[in-house]
Enzyme design. Structure first.
Site, short mmCIF file in Angstrom:
data_model
loop_
_atom_site.label_atom_id
_atom_site.label_comp_id
_atom_site.label_asym_id
_atom_site.label_seq_id
_atom_site.Cartn_x
_atom_site.Cartn_y
_atom_site.Cartn_z
N MET A 1 0.82 -1.20 0.00
CA MET A 1 0.00 0.00 0.00
C MET A 1 0.86 1.26 0.00
O MET A 1 0.66 2.18 -0.79
CB MET A 1 -0.94 0.00 1.21
N ASP B 1 12.33 2.92 4.35
CA ASP B 1 11.78 1.61 4.67
C ASP B 1 12.92 0.75 5.21
O ASP B 1 14.10 1.01 4.92
CB ASP B 1 11.18 0.96 3.41
N SER C 1 -8.48 3.73 2.95
CA SER C 1 -9.08 2.56 2.32
C SER C 1 -8.77 2.58 0.83
O SER C 1 -8.70 3.64 0.22
CB SER C 1 -10.60 2.57 2.53
N GLY D 1 -6.63 -0.30 -0.49
CA GLY D 1 -5.81 -1.50 -0.68
C GLY D 1 -4.89 -1.42 -1.88
O GLY D 1 -4.38 -0.37 -2.24
N LYS E 1 -12.70 4.99 10.18
CA LYS E 1 -12.16 3.86 9.42
C LYS E 1 -12.44 2.54 10.14
O LYS E 1 -12.69 1.51 9.49
CB LYS E 1 -10.65 4.04 9.23
N HIS F 1 -15.94 1.71 9.35
CA HIS F 1 -15.93 1.33 7.93
C HIS F 1 -15.54 -0.14 7.79
O HIS F 1 -16.18 -0.90 7.06
CB HIS F 1 -14.94 2.24 7.19
N ASN F 2 -14.49 -0.55 8.50
CA ASN F 2 -14.03 -1.94 8.39
C ASN F 2 -15.01 -2.91 9.04
O ASN F 2 -15.18 -4.04 8.59
CB ASN F 2 -12.65 -2.08 9.01
N GLU G 1 -17.58 -3.47 6.55
CA GLU G 1 -16.99 -4.34 5.52
C GLU G 1 -17.08 -5.81 5.94
O GLU G 1 -17.41 -6.69 5.13
CB GLU G 1 -15.54 -3.92 5.31
N TYR G 2 -16.79 -6.09 7.22
CA TYR G 2 -16.88 -7.46 7.73
C TYR G 2 -18.30 -8.00 7.50
O TYR G 2 -18.49 -9.14 7.05
CB TYR G 2 -16.59 -7.49 9.23
#
Length: 302
Positions: free
Chosen positions: A11, A30, A121, A123, A173, A176-177, A180-181
């Site tokens: 992402m 990173d 959101s 992905g 969020k 939101h998730n 989504e579940y």
């Protein structure tokens, strides 16, 4: 504008590309040198450490974090805060708990630094389609970051909103998730019903495609499901283990704390727990009870 971005996984790496495509300069870091090299190949400026990243950001500094929630996020924020100055901004775009974000915002505020939490959101499709961002923080800091949100969103005025103070972004969020579940569970149950109805010999893949056009249950989740079913209606290559990221759990906990019923979301989270068990002890207890009180047949292991 120049932005720092830490965490170049699937992402985060895609976000760097989208930012660069929309004219935002990005300094990246990173733990993987390969990930840094890939981002640099797209036009980003690489940093060898957090100290090097901060040094390569001029003027008011803004650094976006895309690392796993919990200790990795906390340690990264602590280190950045020690390196940054008054008015500088730390953005957490990961799936942190909103209560942790509120606490982090208070700590940074005590140092005259800004914290912005962004529920993100999109992905792996975000690079192509843009990201939906739910932004929490002080209005002045959010306004400063507006070019970043406009670059990442599907369009400059759609797909991102300043939803409230620090913590609000990750809270929205989280909900939101949770939704989504529930949606995913409903789709899964419906498709299993049809898959089991052998007398009709239903073409599951074709029905998924049918529902995508004009149906009241059409959605992006259905689009992705239809694509997955095209090659194999039985999904024989997959196991039925379904992970849970934690946000569904947090949604259920918040519903309990508020006394707000969320039976669909709660059930969907519980179903994920069941999928993660190799075998169910509670199922064995149920079988033993039925046999004990009614003499019902039980299925024993070979």
């Amino acid at each position: 504008m120049r932005l720092g971005l830490i965490g170049l996984g699937k992402m985060g790496g895609n976000m760097v590309q989208r930012l660069l495509q929309h004219g935002v300069e990005v300094v990246v870091f990173d733990l993987s040198s390969d990930n840094i090299a890939k981002a640099v190949s797209h036009g980003a400026v690489g940093a060898t450490s957090l100290e090097d990243m901060v040094a390569k950001l001029e003027g008011r500094k803004a650094i976006w974090i895309m690392v796993p929630a919990g200790a990795p996020t906390q340690s990264t924020i602590d280190k950045l805060s020690s390196l940054m100055g008054a008015g500088d901004i730390v953005i957490d775009g990961g799936n942190s708990n909103f209560k942790a974000s509120q606490a982090r915002g208070q700590v940074l505020a005590s140092k005259n630094q800004k914290f912005v939490d962004v529920g993100t959101s999109g992905g792996i499709w975000g690079l192509q389609e843009g990201y939906c961002m739910m932004v929490g923080g002080e209005a002045e800091a959010v306004e400063f970051l507006k070019p970043v949100f406009e670059a990442l969103a599907p369009s400059s005025d759609q797909g991102w909103r300043h939803v409230g103070p620090v913590g609000a972004g990750h809270y929205v969020k989280m909900v939101h998730n949770g939704i989504e579940y529930g949606m995913m569970q409903a789709y899964a149950e419906g498709f299993e019903l049809m898959h089991a109805k052998k007398e009709f010999a239903l073409d599951i893949s074709d029905i998924a495609e049918l529902w995508r056009h004009g149906s009241v249950v059409r959605s992006w989740l259905l689009d992705l499901t239809a694509e997955a079913l095209k090659s194999d209606d039985d999904l024989a290559h997959l196991d039925d283990y379904v992970a849970d990221s934690g946000e569904g759990r947090w949604t259920v906990i918040d519903s309990i704390e508020q006394g707000i019923p969320t039976p669909v979301i709660t059930s969907s989270v519980q179903m994920r727990f069941r999928s993660q068990q190799e075998e169910s002890y509670q199922g064995k207890v149920l079988s033993a009870m039925r046999n004990a009180f009614g003499g019902h047949a039980v299925k024993t292991k070979e």
